[in-house]
Design a protein around this motif. Structure first.
Motif, PDB file in Angstrom:
ATOM      1  N   ILE A 115       0.810  -1.261   0.058  1.00  0.00           N
ATOM      2  CA  ILE A 115      -0.097  -0.056  -0.148  1.00  0.00           C
ATOM      3  C   ILE A 115       0.886   1.328   0.031  1.00  0.00           C
ATOM      4  O   ILE A 115       1.695   1.339   0.994  1.00  0.00           O
ATOM      5  N   ASN A 116       0.494   2.192  -1.022  1.00  0.00           N
ATOM      6  CA  ASN A 116       1.301   3.376  -0.859  1.00  0.00           C
ATOM      7  C   ASN A 116       0.520   4.582  -0.176  1.00  0.00           C
ATOM      8  O   ASN A 116       0.301   4.309   1.032  1.00  0.00           O
ATOM      9  N   ALA A 117       0.243   5.397  -0.784  1.00  0.00           N
ATOM     10  CA  ALA A 117      -0.665   6.478   0.132  1.00  0.00           C
ATOM     11  C   ALA A 117      -1.930   5.898   0.335  1.00  0.00           C
ATOM     12  O   ALA A 117      -2.693   5.247  -0.377  1.00  0.00           O
ATOM     13  N   MET A 118      -2.460   6.539   1.465  1.00  0.00           N
ATOM     14  CA  MET A 118      -3.829   6.424   1.865  1.00  0.00           C
ATOM     15  C   MET A 118      -4.521   7.570   2.434  1.00  0.00           C
ATOM     16  O   MET A 118      -3.696   8.720   2.584  1.00  0.00           O
ATOM     17  N   GLY A 119      -5.781   7.909   2.145  1.00  0.00           N
ATOM     18  CA  GLY A 119      -6.189   9.151   2.415  1.00  0.00           C
ATOM     19  C   GLY A 119      -7.852   9.194   2.624  1.00  0.00           C
ATOM     20  O   GLY A 119      -8.355   8.208   2.396  1.00  0.00           O
ATOM     21  N   TRP A 120      -8.211  10.429   2.828  1.00  0.00           N
ATOM     22  CA  TRP A 120      -9.857  10.556   3.342  1.00  0.00           C
ATOM     23  C   TRP A 120     -10.119  11.644   2.389  1.00  0.00           C
ATOM     24  O   TRP A 120      -9.623  12.664   2.105  1.00  0.00           O
ATOM     25  N   TYR A 121     -11.424  11.415   1.970  1.00  0.00           N
ATOM     26  CA  TYR A 121     -11.960  12.440   0.982  1.00  0.00           C
ATOM     27  C   TYR A 121     -13.438  12.615   1.513  1.00  0.00           C
ATOM     28  O   TYR A 121     -13.993  11.844   2.266  1.00  0.00           O
ATOM     29  N   ARG A 122     -14.159  13.682   1.114  1.00  0.00           N
ATOM     30  CA  ARG A 122     -15.575  13.958   1.702  1.00  0.00           C
ATOM     31  C   ARG A 122     -16.502  14.632   0.625  1.00  0.00           C
ATOM     32  O   ARG A 122     -15.672  15.205  -0.401  1.00  0.00           O
ATOM     33  N   THR A 131       1.545   9.282   3.411  1.00  0.00           N
ATOM     34  CA  THR A 131       2.030   8.236   2.733  1.00  0.00           C
ATOM     35  C   THR A 131       2.597   7.122   3.288  1.00  0.00           C
ATOM     36  O   THR A 131       2.415   6.947   4.752  1.00  0.00           O
ATOM     37  N   SER A 132       3.048   6.212   2.916  1.00  0.00           N
ATOM     38  CA  SER A 132       3.512   4.913   3.636  1.00  0.00           C
ATOM     39  C   SER A 132       4.709   5.271   4.612  1.00  0.00           C
ATOM     40  O   SER A 132       4.993   4.433   5.520  1.00  0.00           O
ATOM     41  N   GLY A 133       5.472   6.576   4.326  1.00  0.00           N
ATOM     42  CA  GLY A 133       6.391   6.995   5.260  1.00  0.00           C
ATOM     43  C   GLY A 133       5.755   7.962   6.351  1.00  0.00           C
ATOM     44  O   GLY A 133       6.669   8.280   7.463  1.00  0.00           O
ATOM     45  N   GLY A 134       4.613   8.139   6.299  1.00  0.00           N
ATOM     46  CA  GLY A 134       3.941   8.991   7.407  1.00  0.00           C
ATOM     47  C   GLY A 134       4.263  10.390   7.184  1.00  0.00           C
ATOM     48  O   GLY A 134       3.443  11.189   7.975  1.00  0.00           O
ATOM     49  N   SER A 176      -3.672   9.193  10.497  1.00  0.00           N
ATOM     50  CA  SER A 176      -2.733   8.500  10.839  1.00  0.00           C
ATOM     51  C   SER A 176      -2.952   6.995  10.293  1.00  0.00           C
ATOM     52  O   SER A 176      -3.941   6.693   9.616  1.00  0.00           O
ATOM     53  N   ARG A 177      -1.877   6.019  10.206  1.00  0.00           N
ATOM     54  CA  ARG A 177      -2.086   4.633   9.616  1.00  0.00           C
ATOM     55  C   ARG A 177      -1.438   3.562  10.482  1.00  0.00           C
ATOM     56  O   ARG A 177      -0.376   4.140  11.049  1.00  0.00           O
ATOM     57  N   ASP A 178      -1.861   2.671  10.406  1.00  0.00           N
ATOM     58  CA  ASP A 178      -1.343   1.226  10.927  1.00  0.00           C
ATOM     59  C   ASP A 178      -0.870   0.328   9.878  1.00  0.00           C
ATOM     60  O   ASP A 178      -1.420  -0.382   9.101  1.00  0.00           O
TER      61      ASP A 178
END
Length: 121
Positions: free
Chosen positions: A31-38, A52-55, A70-72
């Motif tokens: 998994i690369n980038a993760m995000g939220w949209y609305r 990003t995967s690096g935070g 944040s991500r786990d």
């Protein structure tokens, strides 16, 4: 092959808090980038926050100082802590993740089904 499942939406009073979660599952290689949209009624979908995967994080100006992404990585999960919520934060919130699967090793964008957040007294 890949599923994104969001949770944590609901009804909250102005000034309140909510924590959204989005878990990715399936034949995930990376998994690369993760995000939220609305997306609010009658409006276009907009970016809320990405990580990003690096935070490294990025926020929309309208949520800076109030929302925290944040991500786990071990659990393929992204979170959105939303504090000091305002009525204008009311929208359907979607998570998006850029994922390479074990069979399709290029990164593609996957979306969750959305979770409703309503801020109202």
């Amino acid at each position: 092959q890949v599923q994104l499942v969001e949770s944590g939406g609901g009804l909250v009073q102005p000034g309140g808090s909510l924590r959204l979660s989005c878990a990715a599952s399936g034949s995930i290689f990376r998994i690369n980038a993760m995000g939220w949209y609305r997306q609010a009624p009658g409006k276009e979908r907009e970016l809320v926050a990405t990580i990003t995967s690096g935070g490294m994080t990025k926020y929309a100006d309208s949520v800076k100082g109030r929302f925290t992404i944040s991500r786990d990585n071990a659990k393929n999960t992204v979170f959105l802590q939303m504090n000091s919520l305002k009525p204008e934060d009311t929208a359907v919130y979607y998570c998006k993740s850029r994922i390479a699967t074990v069979t399709v090793t290029i990164y593609l964008d996957y979306w969750g089904q959305g979770t409703q957040v309503t801020v109202s007294s």
